[in-house]
Every structure is written in C-alpha cells, then in structure tokens.
Design a protein around this motif. Structure first.
Motif, mmCIF file in Angstrom:
data_model
loop_
_atom_site.group_PDB
_atom_site.id
_atom_site.type_symbol
_atom_site.label_atom_id
_atom_site.label_comp_id
_atom_site.label_asym_id
_atom_site.label_seq_id
_atom_site.Cartn_x
_atom_site.Cartn_y
_atom_site.Cartn_z
ATOM 1 N N ILE A 63 0.835 -1.197 0.000
ATOM 2 C CA ILE A 63 0.000 0.000 0.000
ATOM 3 C C ILE A 63 0.872 1.250 0.000
ATOM 4 O O ILE A 63 0.582 2.227 -0.719
ATOM 5 N N GLN A 64 1.949 1.225 0.758
ATOM 6 C CA GLN A 64 2.859 2.369 0.776
ATOM 7 C C GLN A 64 3.487 2.582 -0.605
ATOM 8 O O GLN A 64 3.635 3.721 -1.065
ATOM 9 N N ALA A 65 3.830 1.479 -1.296
ATOM 10 C CA ALA A 65 4.406 1.591 -2.645
ATOM 11 C C ALA A 65 3.380 2.161 -3.620
ATOM 12 O O ALA A 65 3.722 2.970 -4.495
ATOM 13 N N LEU A 66 2.116 1.756 -3.467
ATOM 14 C CA LEU A 66 1.056 2.285 -4.329
ATOM 15 C C LEU A 66 0.881 3.775 -4.101
ATOM 16 O O LEU A 66 0.741 4.554 -5.055
ATOM 17 N N GLU A 67 0.888 4.196 -2.849
ATOM 18 C CA GLU A 67 0.753 5.618 -2.533
ATOM 19 C C GLU A 67 1.917 6.415 -3.113
ATOM 20 O O GLU A 67 1.735 7.514 -3.653
ATOM 21 N N ALA A 68 3.106 5.832 -3.027
ATOM 22 C CA ALA A 68 4.273 6.523 -3.587
ATOM 23 C C ALA A 68 4.151 6.655 -5.102
ATOM 24 O O ALA A 68 4.499 7.699 -5.679
ATOM 25 N N SER A 69 3.635 5.604 -5.764
ATOM 26 C CA SER A 69 3.476 5.656 -7.221
ATOM 27 C C SER A 69 2.448 6.698 -7.623
ATOM 28 O O SER A 69 2.605 7.418 -8.613
#
Length: 297
Positions: A38-44
């Motif tokens: 989820i953190q990676a998705l938010e960063a993307s």
C-alpha cells in the motif's frame, strides 16, 4: 507509473475491511507485505490513500476517489478471460459486411436476424455497395465479406473464396397499366421488347448485365436501352415513372412500389446467383461463425 492489478486488489481489500490485519487474512498473506504494498502504491500515485492511527484507518479524499474506479477495473479484468474465449469462438467482435441491394430483399434480413440472436455480442458494420465496389473493398481489406452477384471475375478467384447462398430467376418489372402485361400471369419478352430497357452499367456486375441482354439476344430480340442506373431501387423507381421495363431477380418483387407490376417470363431465363465472398487469408472467428450459419441454410 506502472500500476498492477495486484496493487489495486490490495487497496480494495484494505478499504473494504478498514483494517490491515483483516485485509491480510482475506488476501491470504501477512500484514507487513500488505502494508509495504500500500505504501508503494501511494508513492506511485503521489498521494496518501489512508489516514492511519494506532487504532483505526480511514480513506483520504484521494482514496475515496480511487476506490470505485479500482473496483471497476478489477471487475473488468475478471471479464477478460471470458471475452477472449468468446472472441476466439466468434461469439464476440466485429463483422464488416457489404451487400448488393437485391440481397436486402431476399437472404439478408433473415440471416442477420438469426445471426444477431445467436451472437448478440458481435458488432455488425453493414454497408450497401455494388459488386464492383465490394471487390475493391475486399482487395483493400476494408470489409470482411460481401454479398454480391456471382460469378467472380477470373482475376479475383485466386484471392477470394465464395459461397453461393441464393439462386433465382429473372422476372419482368413493368409499369402498371402496360397493355403487354394486363391480365397475364406470364409475359413473353417479345411482347415488351419495344419498351425501353432500364439496366445498370456493365461495370457494376458484368455477368449479370450480360445475362439480361442474353435473354433478348437468345430469342432474336434487340432491346432498346432507355436508361442506366446503379441502384436497383432507382431502376424500379424509373419503372414506376413509366420510363421502361426491367429484368430483375425474383426477390426484387418483394420491393412493393406503386406503379410497378412484376410478371414471370414465358421464356427460359438464366438463374442469377448471389454469394458471400471473402478473402482467403481472412481467419476471423466472427466471419467463420457467419459462414457456419449460412452453410446451415
């Protein structure tokens, strides 16, 4: 940005459960990798999707906006295997079909009706065109198939396949009130040979054009060409206007036009064939589904 369906599934699970632990259990995974995803998705995306606290989480404005679109994309993705299967079976896709006007009074309507009932997911692109135009469209790959008057020109036979779907005799179309047809079920060509003949240009369908003239020639008659017209509807309209007679395929008699009467000919007349034509290199499953239906007729 390279979004993955996996990331969207993770996001939807967390949004539905509003709890990372329950979402992880639903996804059959542990919580740390889910939180990292989820953190990676938010960063993307460049935006936070959840407000987090020690006791609860909630969607941010960005998360609330993304949620319905993410669910829509996931739902569409689930349909892809079925869509691919239907396309491979000819049950979905697009069929571009051209047809001569005479087919519209005979074989075309019932075939299209049955095809639509069998394959409602197929998009039909229909266009009326003369035989010569259809041959050019087929050569350029702009249509999948064409219903046209046979036979094919010799130069086209190496590149095109053909399936005959209809054979019918020629009949006479004459203006209402003509003495030659009054009170008669069948008429001799000699009785109407002095009336102008309404016909289409030879380039449209050479074999069909020659067959009409041969009807007169074989009985020692020379027709007077009164007018040429490309469309069969136009020819029948000219007959209605009293400008002459026409020899037309029997199915054209289904075109009821005030001022026109149809009669069988006493003389033996050539049979006019209509066929479906397509490129030999066209392996469209939708086309082959259409061919299967025609072969059953």
């Amino acid at each position: 940005m390279n979004l993955e369906l996996r990331q969207l599934r993770y996001f939807v699970a967390v949004a539905d459960e509003m709890h990372f632990g329950r979402a992880a259990a639903r996804l059959h995974m542990t919580q740390p990798p889910l939180s990292q995803a989820i953190q990676a998705l938010e960063a993307s995306l460049g935006a936070r999707l959840f407000h987090r606290s020690k006791r609860s989480i909630s969607l941010t404005a960005a998360g609330a906006a993304l949620l319905p679109e993410a669910k829509r994309l996931l739902a569409q993705a689930q349909l892809l295997p079925e869509l691919a299967r239907r396309a491979a079976a000819g049950e979905a896709g697009r069929l571009s079909l051209a047809f001569v006007s005479t087919a519209d009074y005979s074989i075309l309507p019932p075939v299209l009706r049955e095809f639509r009932e069998r394959y409602p997911q197929v998009q039909l692109d229909l266009r009326e065109a003369t035989s010569d135009v259809q041959l050019e469209e087929l050569a350029q790959g702009r249509i999948d198939a064409g219903l046209l008057i046979l036979p094919l020109p010799d130069k086209s036979k190496t590149e095109l396949n053909c399936l005959k779907v209809l054979s019918e005799p020629l009949v006479l179309a004459a203006p209402t009130g003509s003495k030659a047809i009054h009170g008669k079920d069948a008429v001799s060509l000699k009785a109407v040979s002095e009336l102008p003949l309404l016909i289409f240009p030879r380039r449209i369908a050479p074999a069909f054009h020659d067959a009409i003239l041969a009807c007169f020639r074989d009985h020692g008659l020379t027709p007077l060409i009164g007018q040429e017209a490309i469309q069969m509807q136009t020819i029948i309209g000219l007959v209605s206007a009293g400008m002459g007679i026409a020899l037309v395929p029997q199915s054209v008699s289904n075109l009821k036009r005030p001022g026109v009467e149809y009669r069988a000919l006493k003389e033996k007349t050539p049979v006019i064939d209509t066929g479906l034509t397509w490129r030999r290199d066209n392996d469209s499953p939708v086309l082959h589904a259409f061919l299967k239906l025609l072969r059953e007729k």
